[in-house]
Each structure stands twice: as C-alpha cells, then as structure tokens.
Scaffold this motif. Structure first.
Motif, PDB file in Angstrom:
ATOM      1  N   SER A  13       9.745  -6.585  -0.998  1.00  0.00           N
ATOM      2  CA  SER A  13       8.427  -6.209  -1.420  1.00  0.00           C
ATOM      3  C   SER A  13       8.554  -5.444  -2.522  1.00  0.00           C
ATOM      4  O   SER A  13       9.346  -4.370  -2.576  1.00  0.00           O
ATOM      5  N   ASN A  14       7.854  -5.865  -3.539  1.00  0.00           N
ATOM      6  CA  ASN A  14       7.874  -4.973  -4.804  1.00  0.00           C
ATOM      7  C   ASN A  14       6.704  -4.067  -4.619  1.00  0.00           C
ATOM      8  O   ASN A  14       5.690  -4.049  -4.042  1.00  0.00           O
ATOM      9  N   VAL A  15       6.997  -2.713  -5.036  1.00  0.00           N
ATOM     10  CA  VAL A  15       6.082  -1.421  -5.120  1.00  0.00           C
ATOM     11  C   VAL A  15       5.443  -1.091  -6.485  1.00  0.00           C
ATOM     12  O   VAL A  15       6.400  -0.730  -7.544  1.00  0.00           O
ATOM     13  N   TRP A  16       4.128  -1.045  -6.781  1.00  0.00           N
ATOM     14  CA  TRP A  16       3.486  -0.953  -8.117  1.00  0.00           C
ATOM     15  C   TRP A  16       3.064   0.421  -8.055  1.00  0.00           C
ATOM     16  O   TRP A  16       2.512   0.457  -7.063  1.00  0.00           O
ATOM     17  N   GLY A  17       3.043   1.075  -9.234  1.00  0.00           N
ATOM     18  CA  GLY A  17       2.220   1.889  -9.324  1.00  0.00           C
ATOM     19  C   GLY A  17       1.103   1.940 -10.392  1.00  0.00           C
ATOM     20  O   GLY A  17       1.497   1.228 -11.256  1.00  0.00           O
ATOM     21  N   LEU A  18      -0.001   2.489 -10.287  1.00  0.00           N
ATOM     22  CA  LEU A  18      -0.875   2.367 -11.480  1.00  0.00           C
ATOM     23  C   LEU A  18      -0.934   3.776 -11.988  1.00  0.00           C
ATOM     24  O   LEU A  18      -1.280   4.762 -11.469  1.00  0.00           O
ATOM     25  N   PHE A  19      -0.870   3.848 -13.388  1.00  0.00           N
ATOM     26  CA  PHE A  19      -0.865   4.904 -13.939  1.00  0.00           C
ATOM     27  C   PHE A  19      -2.041   5.109 -14.998  1.00  0.00           C
ATOM     28  O   PHE A  19      -2.281   3.953 -15.656  1.00  0.00           O
ATOM     29  N   ALA A  20      -2.095   6.206 -15.589  1.00  0.00           N
ATOM     30  CA  ALA A  20      -3.250   6.166 -16.741  1.00  0.00           C
ATOM     31  C   ALA A  20      -3.285   7.558 -17.180  1.00  0.00           C
ATOM     32  O   ALA A  20      -2.582   8.662 -16.477  1.00  0.00           O
TER      33      ALA A  20
END
Length: 194
Positions: A1-8
């Motif tokens: 499973s890939n784990v993605w982060g949302l950044f801004a």
C-alpha cells in the motif's frame, strides 16, 4: 500500500500530494485501513489484517515503514485496524475489529496491547480523544464510552442517546467560546453532540 500526504502552503494554496511511504505487509493482498498522526512527525498505519506500522515522513524522501508488534490475548482472531488516534510519538490508541467483536489497543512506545477493560467487546466504529489527551472516547453501534486513565477502565457515557443510535464515528472540537464538544455521527440517524 502506498501512503500519500497532502501538503499545502499555510494559507491552503498550492496543494499537492507526495508519496511518503510504502507499507509492505507480509500478508498477501493486505491494505491500509487506518492512519493517524498527531503532528505529521510520526505516522501510524493499520491494515485490514491487523498489522501496525510506524514511520517518520521526510518531504522528498520515501520513508521506511517499521512493523510494530501487536500483542493480543490468546484466542483473539485476525482482525482489521479501523481507527487510530495518536497522542504522541509513544502513545496512541486503535480499534481492532474482527467479525462482530472488537478491541481497543494502546501503543506505549514499543508495542500495541489491549486496553479495553470494561468495554463490551463489540465492533468499535469511533475512537477519539479530547484536545488535552485526558479523555479517550470509543463508540460501538449503540453506546459511547470514555476512559480518563489511559484505557485501564472505561465508563458508559451514553446518557441522552436513543436505544440504538447506530454510531459511525466520533470527533472532538471546540467552539468559538472554547467549549469542547464530542460529536457522534450515525448511520442514518443524524449527529449527536455532548
């Protein structure tokens, strides 16, 4: 499973996703079902086969997810981690559900263990802490419970609920006056606050 982060940016502009880690479970077809982080420095991930992982994301670098031991009592079958609440790098809680039953687990720095004395053992849909970390709440289909001693003892705090509210999740927040509220969403029966 890939784990993605949302950044801004701080103002919410320029949102972008970044691959943070790859979870490699020893169980064929296992997938991440729950994730939790207090402040993005340490992330916990739980899988549908009950495995737990911990990693420290670094922007621009793919993190290595370390497997964390889950100590369950004898006879508890394989289950799924459905919700994780992180209070610090060394203190977190999770729901672990199997069939029509469930447990609440506690991470105390090195491994996960059961922390649900006084809970009925049903499937747990919600898990949430207040913003001080002093109270932890767990919800099954018809009741909400609270612990004020780290999961050693749990008390029913469902006064005012209908007989079967069908709880689906819990969230804690504060209003503009600073009053803390626990919100319980339900499967088709509105939302409750206490």
């Amino acid at each position: 499973s890939n784990v993605w982060g949302l950044f801004a940016n701080a103002d919410g502009s320029d949102p972008n996703f970044e691959l943070l880690a790859v979870i490699q479970s020893p169980v064929q077809g296992d997938t991440v079902r729950a994730m939790g982080s207090l402040d993005r420095t340490t992330v916990f991930a739980g899988t549908k086969s009950g495995r737990m992982f911990k990693f420290k994301p670094t922007p621009g670098t793919l993190a290595t997810a370390q497997s964390v031991i889950v100590n369950l009592p004898p006879g508890v079958p394989q289950g799924a981690v459905e919700r994780i609440v992180v209070l610090s790098d060394s203190l977190a809680y999770a729901t672990y559900n199997f069939g029509w039953s469930g447990r609440v687990l506690k991470f105390s720095g090195t491994s996960w263990a059961v922390a649900d004395s006084g809970l009925p053992g049903n499937v747990y849909f919600g898990l949430e802490s207040d913003d001080t970390g002093g109270q932890l709440f767990a919800a099954n289909a018809d009741r909400v419970f609270v612990t004020r001693n780290g999961g050693t003892n749990w008390l029913n705090c469902s006064t005012g609920f209908p007989k079967q509210p069908h709880c689906s999740d819990l969230r804690f927040g504060r209003d503009s006056n600073g009053t803390g509220w626990l919100f319980c969403s339900t499967f088709g029966r509105s939302m409750w606050q206490a």
